[in-house]
Design a protein around this motif. Structure first.
Motif, PDB file in Angstrom:
ATOM      1  N   GLU A   1      30.734  17.834  32.037  1.00 39.14           N
ATOM      2  CA  GLU A   1      29.810  18.911  32.648  1.00 39.14           C
ATOM      3  C   GLU A   1      28.543  18.458  33.225  1.00 39.14           C
TER       4      GLU A   1
ATOM      5  N   TYR B   1      28.849  23.670  35.764  1.00 39.55           N
ATOM      6  CA  TYR B   1      30.397  22.855  36.435  1.00 39.55           C
ATOM      7  C   TYR B   1      30.737  22.033  35.601  1.00 39.55           C
TER       8      TYR B   1
ATOM      9  N   GLU C   1      34.686  19.748  34.132  1.00 47.11           N
ATOM     10  CA  GLU C   1      36.310  19.465  34.348  1.00 47.11           C
ATOM     11  C   GLU C   1      36.665  18.947  33.266  1.00 47.11           C
TER      12      GLU C   1
ATOM     13  N   TYR D   1      39.220  23.577  35.057  1.00 46.16           N
ATOM     14  CA  TYR D   1      37.914  23.685  35.426  1.00 46.16           C
ATOM     15  C   TYR D   1      37.058  24.873  34.985  1.00 46.16           C
TER      16      TYR D   1
ATOM     17  N   ALA E   1      39.626  23.330  41.101  1.00 46.09           N
ATOM     18  CA  ALA E   1      38.146  23.241  40.913  1.00 46.09           C
ATOM     19  C   ALA E   1      37.654  24.161  42.337  1.00 46.09           C
TER      20      ALA E   1
END
Length: 190
Positions: free
Chosen positions: A75, A86, A88, A102, A185
């Motif tokens: 992240e 953000y 994943e 995500y 995403a």
């Protein structure tokens, strides 16, 4: 005699309360992951921060018990009072297999800087993979000067997520925010 009876009753109530909220309350069966499995997986993923990882997982298992899922991922985040995160990764479960996930989310607070992190998230009381796709709120504190390591806890509808992060960057602060998990995403953190 009256004092003895009161002491025994108080001891029994405290002992009962400890069992209700302690690690025994967490789901621990053949669908959960043991501390040794988590440390082994974390060693492979995180590499040279193994000692700190083992101690952090040990503390999380002591507080919340054995998780029935975990996420390994990466992240990035940044903040100047308000912030965004953000990431994943892959969700690992015993009964539903592995799934790509995500996460994204906003935060607000006394928080400045940015970081890139490898993340292991312990997932507790996850009834199904679909239950992960929601917002998990919590308070996060970060202190990174070149590198750092830490964990926090987020909760929603009986599911608890404990992100364990090791990263690089410069970050200092405390914030209130949430992480929203999605199967695909997205740039929308809300």
């Amino acid at each position: 005699m009256n004092h003895t009876r009161r002491a025994l009753l108080a001891s029994a109530m405290l002992l009962g309360a400890g069992f209700a909220v302690g690690p025994a309350a967490a789901q621990q069966n053949d669908r959960s992951f043991s501390q040794n499995e988590l440390v082994s997986s974390g060693h492979q993923f995180f590499g040279n921060v193994s000692r700190g990882l083992a101690l952090t997982i040990e503390e999380a298992v002591r507080r919340w018990g054995e998780p029935n899922g975990y996420v390994l991922g990466q992240e990035a985040s940044g903040a100047f009072v308000g912030g965004l995160r953000y990431g994943e990764g892959t969700l690992f479960t015993r009964n539903a297999g592995d799934r790509k996930v995500y996460w994204q989310g906003p935060s607000v607070g006394f928080d400045f800087g940015g970081e890139g992190a490898r993340t292991m998230m312990l997932v507790y009381n996850l009834p199904s993979v679909r239950a992960l796709y929601q917002r998990f709120a919590g308070v996060d504190g970060s202190v990174y000067f070149v590198g750092g390591f830490g964990f926090t806890a987020l909760a929603a509808e009986g599911v608890t997520i404990v992100p364990i992060r090791t990263g690089v960057g410069w970050r200092l602060g405390v914030n209130l925010g949430y992480l929203k998990f999605t199967p695909e995403a997205t740039w929308n953190p809300f």
